[in-house]
Scaffold this motif. Structure first.
Motif, PDB file in Angstrom:
ATOM      1  N   PHE A  22       3.315  -1.238  11.310  1.00  9.20           N
ATOM      2  CA  PHE A  22       1.812  -0.079  10.259  1.00  9.20           C
ATOM      3  C   PHE A  22       1.213   0.977  10.608  1.00  9.20           C
ATOM      4  CE2 PHE A  22      -2.156   0.929   9.035  1.00  9.20           C
ATOM      5  CZ  PHE A  22      -2.753   0.403   8.259  1.00  9.20           C
ATOM      6  N   LEU A  23       2.088   1.687  11.759  1.00  4.63           N
ATOM      7  CA  LEU A  23       2.904   2.633  12.218  1.00  4.63           C
ATOM      8  C   LEU A  23       3.421   3.979  10.996  1.00  4.63           C
ATOM      9  CD1 LEU A  23       2.023   3.612  16.317  1.00  4.63           C
ATOM     10  CD2 LEU A  23       0.151   3.990  14.289  1.00  4.63           C
ATOM     11  N   ILE A  24       4.144   2.801  11.037  1.00  4.87           N
ATOM     12  CA  ILE A  24       5.247   3.462  10.114  1.00  4.87           C
ATOM     13  C   ILE A  24       4.894   3.068   8.849  1.00  4.87           C
ATOM     14  CG2 ILE A  24       7.704   2.552   8.895  1.00  4.87           C
ATOM     15  CD1 ILE A  24       7.909   1.490  12.253  1.00  4.87           C
ATOM     16  N   ALA A  25       4.757   2.438   8.300  1.00  2.00           N
ATOM     17  CA  ALA A  25       4.158   2.487   7.246  1.00  2.00           C
ATOM     18  C   ALA A  25       3.070   3.822   6.066  1.00  2.00           C
ATOM     19  CB  ALA A  25       3.418   1.337   6.366  1.00  2.00           C
ATOM     20  N   GLY A  26       2.400   3.836   7.340  1.00  2.00           N
ATOM     21  CA  GLY A  26       1.420   4.411   7.426  1.00  2.00           C
ATOM     22  C   GLY A  26       1.774   5.987   6.597  1.00  2.00           C
ATOM     23  N   GLN A  27       3.188   5.990   7.277  1.00  2.00           N
ATOM     24  CA  GLN A  27       3.690   7.758   6.189  1.00  2.00           C
ATOM     25  C   GLN A  27       3.555   7.725   5.362  1.00  2.00           C
ATOM     26  OE1 GLN A  27       7.589   8.508   7.345  1.00  2.00           O
ATOM     27  NE2 GLN A  27       7.942   5.699   8.078  1.00  2.00           N
ATOM     28  N   TYR A  28       4.219   6.577   4.478  1.00  2.00           N
ATOM     29  CA  TYR A  28       3.967   6.133   2.886  1.00  2.00           C
ATOM     30  C   TYR A  28       2.706   6.302   1.962  1.00  2.00           C
ATOM     31  CZ  TYR A  28       8.473   4.392   4.104  1.00  2.00           C
ATOM     32  OH  TYR A  28       9.171   4.423   4.983  1.00  2.00           O
ATOM     33  N   ILE A  29       1.749   5.440   2.781  1.00  2.60           N
ATOM     34  CA  ILE A  29       0.180   6.271   1.743  1.00  2.60           C
ATOM     35  C   ILE A  29      -0.307   7.428   2.417  1.00  2.60           C
ATOM     36  CG2 ILE A  29      -1.591   4.951   4.376  1.00  2.60           C
ATOM     37  CD1 ILE A  29      -3.086   3.451   2.098  1.00  2.60           C
ATOM     38  N   SER A  30       0.028   7.986   3.418  1.00  3.78           N
ATOM     39  CA  SER A  30      -0.720   9.117   3.089  1.00  3.78           C
ATOM     40  C   SER A  30       0.180  10.646   2.669  1.00  3.78           C
ATOM     41  CB  SER A  30      -0.351   9.737   5.198  1.00  3.78           C
ATOM     42  OG  SER A  30       1.145   9.905   5.200  1.00  3.78           O
ATOM     43  N   SER A  31       1.598  10.095   2.116  1.00  2.81           N
ATOM     44  CA  SER A  31       1.638  10.722   1.210  1.00  2.81           C
ATOM     45  C   SER A  31       1.128  11.038  -0.481  1.00  2.81           C
ATOM     46  CB  SER A  31       3.140  10.875   1.446  1.00  2.81           C
ATOM     47  OG  SER A  31       3.314   9.179   0.511  1.00  2.81           O
ATOM     48  N   ILE A  32       0.474  10.295  -0.163  1.00  2.00           N
ATOM     49  CA  ILE A  32       0.290  10.219  -1.881  1.00  2.00           C
ATOM     50  C   ILE A  32      -0.627  10.498  -1.941  1.00  2.00           C
ATOM     51  CG2 ILE A  32      -0.947   8.516  -3.760  1.00  2.00           C
ATOM     52  CD1 ILE A  32       2.154   7.674  -3.053  1.00  2.00           C
ATOM     53  N   LYS A  33      -1.145  11.724  -3.568  1.00  2.00           N
ATOM     54  CA  LYS A  33      -2.121  12.966  -4.022  1.00  2.00           C
ATOM     55  C   LYS A  33      -3.152  11.799  -3.726  1.00  2.00           C
ATOM     56  CE  LYS A  33      -3.336  14.824  -8.016  1.00  2.00           C
ATOM     57  NZ  LYS A  33      -3.946  14.118  -8.344  1.00  2.00           N
ATOM     58  N   GLY A  34      -4.251  12.246  -3.555  1.00  2.01           N
ATOM     59  CA  GLY A  34      -5.609  11.274  -3.628  1.00  2.01           C
ATOM     60  C   GLY A  34      -6.217  10.682  -2.310  1.00  2.01           C
ATOM     61  N   TYR A  35      -5.184  10.471  -1.357  1.00  2.00           N
ATOM     62  CA  TYR A  35      -5.051   9.914   0.244  1.00  2.00           C
ATOM     63  C   TYR A  35      -6.356  11.687   0.870  1.00  2.00           C
ATOM     64  CZ  TYR A  35      -4.546   8.488   4.682  1.00  2.00           C
ATOM     65  OH  TYR A  35      -4.120   8.568   6.113  1.00  2.00           O
ATOM     66  N   LEU A  36      -7.388  10.607   1.216  1.00  2.00           N
ATOM     67  CA  LEU A  36      -7.246  11.656   2.057  1.00  2.00           C
ATOM     68  C   LEU A  36      -7.614  10.873   4.180  1.00  2.00           C
ATOM     69  CD1 LEU A  36     -11.266  11.514   0.378  1.00  2.00           C
ATOM     70  CD2 LEU A  36      -9.257  13.143   0.847  1.00  2.00           C
ATOM     71  N   TRP A  56      -9.940   7.235  -0.741  1.00  2.00           N
ATOM     72  CA  TRP A  56      -9.730   8.051  -1.333  1.00  2.00           C
ATOM     73  C   TRP A  56      -9.960   9.103  -2.465  1.00  2.00           C
ATOM     74  CZ3 TRP A  56      -3.996   7.104  -2.176  1.00  2.00           C
ATOM     75  CH2 TRP A  56      -3.209   5.661  -1.781  1.00  2.00           C
ATOM     76  N   GLU A  57      -9.993  10.248  -2.968  1.00  2.00           N
ATOM     77  CA  GLU A  57     -10.882  10.936  -3.738  1.00  2.00           C
ATOM     78  C   GLU A  57     -10.820  10.220  -4.915  1.00  2.00           C
ATOM     79  OE1 GLU A  57      -8.379  15.153  -4.938  1.00  2.00           O
ATOM     80  OE2 GLU A  57      -7.476  14.894  -2.805  1.00  2.00           O
ATOM     81  N   ASN A  58     -10.398   9.366  -5.638  1.00  2.00           N
ATOM     82  CA  ASN A  58     -10.872   8.736  -6.694  1.00  2.00           C
ATOM     83  C   ASN A  58      -9.912   7.633  -6.374  1.00  2.00           C
ATOM     84  OD1 ASN A  58      -8.385   8.973  -8.671  1.00  2.00           O
ATOM     85  ND2 ASN A  58      -8.918  10.821  -8.506  1.00  2.00           N
ATOM     86  N   LEU A  59     -10.739   6.617  -7.574  1.00  2.00           N
ATOM     87  CA  LEU A  59     -10.168   4.497  -8.130  1.00  2.00           C
ATOM     88  C   LEU A  59      -8.562   5.032  -8.016  1.00  2.00           C
ATOM     89  CD1 LEU A  59     -10.049   1.951  -7.755  1.00  2.00           C
ATOM     90  CD2 LEU A  59     -10.733   1.823  -9.563  1.00  2.00           C
ATOM     91  N   GLU A  60      -8.089   5.746  -9.160  1.00  2.00           N
ATOM     92  CA  GLU A  60      -6.957   5.853  -9.597  1.00  2.00           C
ATOM     93  C   GLU A  60      -5.118   6.801  -8.359  1.00  2.00           C
ATOM     94  OE1 GLU A  60      -9.797   7.405 -11.282  1.00  2.00           O
ATOM     95  OE2 GLU A  60     -10.267   5.744 -12.700  1.00  2.00           O
ATOM     96  N   ASP A  61      -6.573   7.005  -7.861  1.00  2.00           N
ATOM     97  CA  ASP A  61      -4.901   7.476  -6.391  1.00  2.00           C
ATOM     98  C   ASP A  61      -4.394   6.388  -6.145  1.00  2.00           C
ATOM     99  OD1 ASP A  61      -5.538  10.363  -7.088  1.00  2.00           O
ATOM    100  OD2 ASP A  61      -7.252  10.591  -5.465  1.00  2.00           O
ATOM    101  N   HIS A  62      -5.551   5.601  -4.879  1.00  2.00           N
ATOM    102  CA  HIS A  62      -5.246   4.220  -5.097  1.00  2.00           C
ATOM    103  C   HIS A  62      -4.260   3.125  -6.253  1.00  2.00           C
ATOM    104  CE1 HIS A  62      -5.832  -0.090  -3.639  1.00  2.00           C
ATOM    105  NE2 HIS A  62      -4.547   1.060  -2.915  1.00  2.00           N
ATOM    106  N   THR A  63      -5.251   2.891  -7.279  1.00  2.00           N
ATOM    107  CA  THR A  63      -4.355   1.698  -8.501  1.00  2.00           C
ATOM    108  C   THR A  63      -3.641   2.238  -8.384  1.00  2.00           C
ATOM    109  OG1 THR A  63      -6.775   2.196  -9.620  1.00  2.00           O
ATOM    110  CG2 THR A  63      -6.747   1.286  -8.243  1.00  2.00           C
TER     111      THR A  63
END
Length: 104
Positions: A22-36, A56-63
């Motif tokens: 999970f520590l490794i995978a965190g770099q992928y989610i945290s690089s996405i626009k809208g991730y807080l 997330w800033e908004n729902l679409e940033d995740h979905t």
């Protein structure tokens, strides 16, 4: 701001490997626009149960932004084999928020 909530039931005996990955995978989610921010919390009563909280800033940033990205494919490759059953992911909007201002 939208809160993503997922209850993660990890296959018994895989908790240490899951936490490391999970520590490794965190770099992928945290690089996405809208991730807080995100946090992974471990259940005190069931050692193989976790909760994932992602702001997330908004729902679409995740979905759309995350789930339709190359980063999600890496996240999925690293983490999805740990879950049984596969988690249900829900999204929440803030209605009321309060904090203790006495803890300084």
């Amino acid at each position: 701001m939208i809160l993503e909530v997922a209850i993660l039931n990890v296959k018994s005996g895989q908790e240490d490997n899951f936490e490391k990955d999970f520590l490794i995978a965190g770099q992928y989610i945290s690089s996405i626009k809208g991730y807080l921010r995100h946090s992974l919390r471990k259940c005190l009563e069931q050692k193989n149960k976790y909760i994932l909280l992602v702001d997330w800033e908004n729902l679409e940033d995740h979905t759309i932004g995350f789930r339709q990205s190359a980063e999600y494919l890496e996240w999925k490759k690293i983490l999805h084999h740990y879950y049984d059953p596969f988690p249900i992911v829900e999204h929440y909007d803030i209605i009321i928020e309060n904090e203790n201002k006495n803890n300084s």
